[in-house]
Design a protein around this motif. Structure first.
Motif, short mmCIF file in Angstrom:
data_model
loop_
_atom_site.label_atom_id
_atom_site.label_comp_id
_atom_site.label_asym_id
_atom_site.label_seq_id
_atom_site.Cartn_x
_atom_site.Cartn_y
_atom_site.Cartn_z
N LEU A 46 42.65 30.57 16.85
CA LEU A 46 41.68 31.35 16.10
C LEU A 46 42.16 32.78 15.93
N ASN A 47 41.97 33.33 14.75
CA ASN A 47 42.27 34.73 14.55
C ASN A 47 41.10 35.56 15.10
N PRO A 48 41.24 36.89 15.21
CA PRO A 48 40.17 37.72 15.81
C PRO A 48 38.80 37.53 15.16
N LEU A 49 38.76 37.43 13.85
CA LEU A 49 37.47 37.26 13.16
C LEU A 49 36.86 35.91 13.49
N GLU A 50 37.67 34.86 13.52
CA GLU A 50 37.16 33.53 13.87
C GLU A 50 36.68 33.49 15.31
N ARG A 51 37.42 34.16 16.21
CA ARG A 51 37.01 34.22 17.61
C ARG A 51 35.68 34.93 17.77
N GLN A 52 35.50 36.03 17.05
CA GLN A 52 34.24 36.79 17.10
C GLN A 52 33.08 35.94 16.59
N PHE A 53 33.31 35.22 15.51
CA PHE A 53 32.25 34.36 14.95
C PHE A 53 31.92 33.21 15.90
N GLN A 54 32.95 32.65 16.54
CA GLN A 54 32.70 31.57 17.50
C GLN A 54 31.87 32.07 18.69
N ASP A 55 32.19 33.27 19.18
CA ASP A 55 31.42 33.84 20.29
C ASP A 55 29.97 34.08 19.88
N LEU A 56 29.77 34.52 18.64
CA LEU A 56 28.41 34.75 18.15
C LEU A 56 27.63 33.45 18.10
N LEU A 57 28.25 32.39 17.59
CA LEU A 57 27.58 31.09 17.53
C LEU A 57 27.26 30.57 18.94
N SER A 58 28.18 30.78 19.87
CA SER A 58 27.94 30.34 21.25
C SER A 58 26.76 31.08 21.86
N GLN A 59 26.66 32.39 21.57
CA GLN A 59 25.55 33.19 22.09
C GLN A 59 24.22 32.73 21.51
N VAL A 60 24.21 32.47 20.20
CA VAL A 60 22.98 31.99 19.55
C VAL A 60 22.57 30.63 20.11
N GLU A 61 23.55 29.75 20.30
CA GLU A 61 23.25 28.43 20.86
C GLU A 61 22.70 28.54 22.28
N TYR A 62 23.29 29.45 23.06
CA TYR A 62 22.83 29.64 24.44
C TYR A 62 21.39 30.15 24.48
N GLU A 63 21.09 31.12 23.62
CA GLU A 63 19.75 31.71 23.60
C GLU A 63 18.70 30.71 23.14
N ASN A 64 19.04 29.80 22.28
CA ASN A 64 18.08 28.83 21.76
C ASN A 64 18.05 27.52 22.54
N SER A 65 18.90 27.40 23.53
CA SER A 65 18.98 26.14 24.26
C SER A 65 17.91 26.05 25.35
N LEU A 66 17.59 24.82 25.77
CA LEU A 66 16.68 24.58 26.88
C LEU A 66 17.47 24.58 28.18
N LYS A 67 16.79 24.82 29.28
CA LYS A 67 17.46 24.82 30.58
C LYS A 67 17.89 23.41 30.96
N SER A 68 19.05 23.32 31.57
CA SER A 68 19.58 22.03 32.00
C SER A 68 18.95 21.62 33.33
N ASP A 69 19.16 20.38 33.72
CA ASP A 69 18.65 19.89 35.01
C ASP A 69 19.23 20.70 36.17
N PHE A 70 20.50 21.09 36.04
CA PHE A 70 21.13 21.89 37.10
C PHE A 70 20.45 23.25 37.24
N GLU A 71 20.15 23.89 36.12
CA GLU A 71 19.49 25.20 36.18
C GLU A 71 18.08 25.09 36.75
N LEU A 72 17.36 24.05 36.39
CA LEU A 72 16.01 23.85 36.93
C LEU A 72 16.07 23.60 38.43
#
Length: 261
Positions: A46-72
């Motif tokens: 990934l180039n720097p722009l692609e890496r930045q966009f991937q990190d953004l998507l990962s952050q959005v997915e994390y914020e919208n995700s439900l807690k896993s059984d391990f976290e509970l």
């Protein structure tokens, strides 16, 4: 009367010779060429722009995700630990010794992660610049070129050969690849229809029966093996797209570009 018949026969002979010469000038030899490609083995870096966009998507997915059984489980363990400190919960010593908490699992996972080593994206053949190897340029598509004699000179081209009577162009492509590169090279042809076309005229001295060659290209992907060097002494190379264009004749390369991915 005899003189008139002789004149007619002479004209017919001249016309027949002219027709024969014209037909020879219009005849083209049919060739089948094969674009053998080794597809990418790993994803592109990934180039720097692609890496930045991937990190953004990962952050959005994390914020919208439900807690896993391990976290509970980890949250329940923390609540249980606090209650024990306050003396609100009686502890069974035998049970506490055998119980594995989420934190124990987390520590074990971290230790296992430390032992994991990411594989290199390059290979020894990359370092050695071994152009005959398919175990290099893992991020790119590699294309097979071989050196063939065309006229009086040798050129690097895609494997190609003359069609025989009774063959379909696809059958010619399969036969030519086996004859030129050996049977160790296992490929998968994508279809019965050609994907590209190129034609060139022979030098004037070589236009005895045909004016030139018409090449119909077929695409195939490498499944296993390589050119059998024990039986074939022809030079060959596996090249990425950028190098391929520089290796081929200009007009030939322009025709190939039209169906490269």
């Amino acid at each position: 009367m005899l003189r008139r018949l002789t004149q007619i026969s002479s004209k017919q002979l001249t016309r027949a010779q002219s027709t024969s010469t014209h037909a020879a000038k219009d005849k083209w030899d049919l060739y089948a060429g094969i674009l053998v490609e080794r597809l990418p083995v790993i994803s592109k870096t990934l180039n720097p722009l692609e890496r930045q966009f991937q990190d953004l998507l990962s952050q959005v997915e994390y914020e919208n995700s439900l807690k896993s059984d391990f976290e509970l489980k980890h949250e329940r363990d923390l609540v249980q630990k606090e209650l024990i400190k306050q003396g609100k919960v009686q502890v069974d010593l035998d049970d506490s010794v055998t119980k594995q908490t989420a934190q124990d699992l987390k520590d074990a996972y971290k230790e296992e992660l430390k032992k994991f080593q990411v594989a290199s994206r390059t290979t020894p053949d990359d370092d050695a610049k071994k152009l005959t190897s398919t175990n290099r340029c893992l991020e790119d598509t590699l294309y097979l070129v071989i050196k063939q004699k065309l006229g009086e000179r040798e050129h690097f081209v895609l494997p190609q050969g003359l069609r025989k009577d009774g063959e379909s162009m696809r059958q010619t492509a399969e036969r030519v690849l086996s004859e030129r590169c050996g049977k160790d090279l296992q490929v998968l042809f994508y279809g019965n229809a050609p994907v590209g076309f190129h034609k060139y005229k022979y030098p004037s001295k070589q236009r005895l029966e045909s004016v030139g060659a018409k090449i119909f290209f077929y695409r195939a992907s490498l499944r296993a093996g390589n050119v059998n060097v024990e039986q074939q002494t022809i030079p060959y190379e596996w090249l990425p797209k950028e190098t391929l264009n520089k290796k081929l004749n200009n007009a030939y390369a322009e025709s190939i570009k039209k169906f490269l991915i």
